[in-house]
Design a protein around this motif. Structure first.
Motif, PDB file in Angstrom:
ATOM      1  N   GLU A  30     -10.534  -8.704  56.695  1.00  7.44           N
ATOM      2  CA  GLU A  30     -11.326  -8.604  57.930  1.00  7.44           C
ATOM      3  C   GLU A  30     -10.719  -7.639  58.949  1.00  7.44           C
ATOM      4  O   GLU A  30     -11.409  -6.765  59.475  1.00  7.44           O
ATOM      5  CB  GLU A  30     -11.453  -9.997  58.555  1.00  7.44           C
ATOM      6  CG  GLU A  30     -12.398 -10.076  59.714  1.00  7.44           C
ATOM      7  CD  GLU A  30     -12.655 -11.527  60.127  1.00  7.44           C
ATOM      8  OE1 GLU A  30     -13.379 -12.236  59.407  1.00  7.44           O
ATOM      9  OE2 GLU A  30     -12.092 -11.943  61.162  1.00  7.44           O
ATOM     10  N   VAL A  31      -9.432  -7.820  59.223  1.00  9.85           N
ATOM     11  CA  VAL A  31      -8.783  -7.038  60.279  1.00  9.85           C
ATOM     12  C   VAL A  31      -7.397  -6.590  59.840  1.00  9.85           C
ATOM     13  O   VAL A  31      -6.637  -7.379  59.271  1.00  9.85           O
ATOM     14  CB  VAL A  31      -8.621  -7.897  61.566  1.00  9.85           C
ATOM     15  CG1 VAL A  31      -7.746  -7.185  62.600  1.00  9.85           C
ATOM     16  CG2 VAL A  31      -9.963  -8.223  62.184  1.00  9.85           C
ATOM     17  N   VAL A  32      -7.077  -5.320  60.103  1.00  5.54           N
ATOM     18  CA  VAL A  32      -5.682  -4.872  60.031  1.00  5.54           C
ATOM     19  C   VAL A  32      -5.294  -4.475  61.455  1.00  5.54           C
ATOM     20  O   VAL A  32      -5.920  -3.600  62.060  1.00  5.54           O
ATOM     21  CB  VAL A  32      -5.495  -3.680  59.074  1.00  5.54           C
ATOM     22  CG1 VAL A  32      -4.082  -3.116  59.210  1.00  5.54           C
ATOM     23  CG2 VAL A  32      -5.738  -4.114  57.637  1.00  5.54           C
ATOM     24  N   PHE A  33      -4.286  -5.155  61.980  1.00  3.71           N
ATOM     25  CA  PHE A  33      -3.896  -4.998  63.381  1.00  3.71           C
ATOM     26  C   PHE A  33      -2.587  -4.221  63.433  1.00  3.71           C
ATOM     27  O   PHE A  33      -1.574  -4.646  62.870  1.00  3.71           O
ATOM     28  CB  PHE A  33      -3.722  -6.403  63.978  1.00  3.71           C
ATOM     29  CG  PHE A  33      -3.661  -6.445  65.469  1.00  3.71           C
ATOM     30  CD1 PHE A  33      -4.768  -6.856  66.211  1.00  3.71           C
ATOM     31  CD2 PHE A  33      -2.509  -6.092  66.151  1.00  3.71           C
ATOM     32  CE1 PHE A  33      -4.718  -6.909  67.601  1.00  3.71           C
ATOM     33  CE2 PHE A  33      -2.452  -6.148  67.532  1.00  3.71           C
ATOM     34  CZ  PHE A  33      -3.557  -6.556  68.260  1.00  3.71           C
ATOM     35  N   LEU A  34      -2.613  -3.063  64.090  1.00  2.00           N
ATOM     36  CA  LEU A  34      -1.406  -2.223  64.166  1.00  2.00           C
ATOM     37  C   LEU A  34      -0.660  -2.500  65.466  1.00  2.00           C
ATOM     38  O   LEU A  34      -1.209  -2.273  66.550  1.00  2.00           O
ATOM     39  CB  LEU A  34      -1.785  -0.744  64.138  1.00  2.00           C
ATOM     40  CG  LEU A  34      -2.523  -0.207  62.919  1.00  2.00           C
ATOM     41  CD1 LEU A  34      -2.849   1.273  63.131  1.00  2.00           C
ATOM     42  CD2 LEU A  34      -1.684  -0.386  61.669  1.00  2.00           C
ATOM     43  N   ALA A  35       0.590  -2.958  65.348  1.00  2.00           N
ATOM     44  CA  ALA A  35       1.390  -3.243  66.551  1.00  2.00           C
ATOM     45  C   ALA A  35       2.804  -2.685  66.402  1.00  2.00           C
ATOM     46  O   ALA A  35       3.780  -3.321  66.775  1.00  2.00           O
ATOM     47  CB  ALA A  35       1.414  -4.748  66.825  1.00  2.00           C
ATOM     48  N   VAL A  36       2.886  -1.491  65.828  1.00  2.00           N
ATOM     49  CA  VAL A  36       4.175  -0.789  65.749  1.00  2.00           C
ATOM     50  C   VAL A  36       4.282   0.162  66.942  1.00  2.00           C
ATOM     51  O   VAL A  36       3.304   0.388  67.658  1.00  2.00           O
ATOM     52  CB  VAL A  36       4.311   0.022  64.436  1.00  2.00           C
ATOM     53  CG1 VAL A  36       4.367  -0.897  63.239  1.00  2.00           C
ATOM     54  CG2 VAL A  36       3.163   1.028  64.306  1.00  2.00           C
TER      55      VAL A  36
END
Ligand SMILES: NC(=O)C1=CN([C@@H]2O[C@H](COP(=O)(O)OP(=O)(O)OC[C@H]3O[C@@H](n4cnc5c(N)ncnc54)[C@H](OP(=O)(O)O)[C@@H]3O)[C@@H](O)[C@H]2O)C=CC1
Ligand SMILES: O=C(O)[C@@H]1CCC=N1
Length: 270
Positions: free
Chosen positions: A66-72
């Protein structure tokens, strides 16, 4: 259970989001995969949140439906984009949500061709559900993607939608703003100590003054200038303090801080 939510980079903001999403039941631990480079951090996240943990970013893309969340950090964005380029075609077509300061929708869409993308800027009060997130939608998003992003960021506070051109200004104000406010709380307490207060009392007075003032402004809906006038007695203490703040360029310092931080956000995307 299928993995629905993938998180790439679980530092300060990633963990803030993850913990609230799980606590609010937006996702179950078994529906989440997180990638982090350090073994010790992986162990901690696995133990604390009972989610699947990996060092391999491509597994996140391969598994999250559903979701790939980028937090780098924005500085590792191009390395990650290169690393993921090869696997994109074989994966689902998840919604990619990026909270990377400065990294534009066109950069994200270049890295993740044809995928729906949301660029967002939350802030650290998200950790306690009192954040505010501004977001803008990429070219391949639809109403469903918008709803998913809304649901995710609503779990950590308020959400506003803005046009992308405003995202750097948002970053300079609400993204970086918690640090300015923390500096202010610390300085107010230091002032109290300078005026003779014990440190513990000074810290409590400073924090509650900021909290209470924010709450009063929010609930009463009065303009900040009106509140300032209400506190300021003729010939009294407050006007003496304000005169000193003006001599020290207090307002100008905050205006410039937001402006320069917005400029820095723009630079980070280059
Ligand atoms: N902090 C804030 O207040 C806000 C930050 N942001 C944005 O959020 C993003 C993250 O910021 P923040 O949480 O503060 O940063 P952190 O450094 O705390 O988190 C980033 C995480 O990503 C990990 N990481 C590094 N390289 C990789 C990689 N190649 N693959 C997967 N994970 C990796 C880091 O591990 P390690 O530490 O081992 O390198 C770290 O745990 C930034 O882009 C920032 O602009 C947005 C809003 C507010
Ligand atoms: O300092 C930074 O670059 C990040 C973005 C907003 C808050 N922290």
């Amino acid at each position: 259970m299928t993995i629905r939510f993938g998180l790439i980079g679980c530092g300060v903001m990633g963990e803030a989001l993850l913990s609230r999403l799980l606590a609010r039941g937006v996702y179950q631990p078994s529906e989440v995969i997180v990638s982090e480079p350090l073994l010790a951090r992986q162990g901690f996240l696995q133990q604390e949140y009972d989610v699947t943990v990996t060092a391999d970013n491509s597994s996140v893309f391969a598994l999250a439906s559903e979701v790939v969340f980028l937090a780098v950090k924005p500085q590792v964005f191009s390395a990650i984009a290169q690393e993921l380029a090869g696997i994109l075609e074989a994966a689902y077509s998840p919604l990619v949500i990026s909270i990377l300061a400065g990294v534009s929708l066109s950069q994200l869409e270049g890295a993740f061709p044809q995928l729906p993308i949301v660029r967002a800027m939350p802030n650290t009060p998200a950790t306690v559900g009192a954040g505010i997130t501004a977001m803008c939608l990429g070219a391949y998003t639809n109403t469903k993607h918008q709803q998913i992003a809304q649901q995710i960021f609503s779990a950590v506070g308020e959400v506003v939608e803005v046009s992308e051109i405003l995202m750097d200004a948002v970053t300079g104000l609400s993204g970086s703003g918690p640090a300015y406010v923390a500096l202010m709380v610390e300085s107010l307490a230091d002032g109290g100590v300078a005026a003779g207060l014990p440190r513990v009392i000074a810290n409590q007075l400073a924090l509650q003054t900021v909290l209470g003032t924010a709450k009063l402004l929010e609930e009463s809906k009065i303009h900040p200038a009106e509140l300032k006038d209400r506190v300021t007695s003729p010939g009294g203490t407050t006007i003496a303090g304000i005169a000193q703040l003006e001599r020290s360029g207090f307002r100008s310092a905050l205006i410039e801080a937001v402006r320069v931080a917005a400029q820095r956000s723009l630079e980070l995307g280059k």
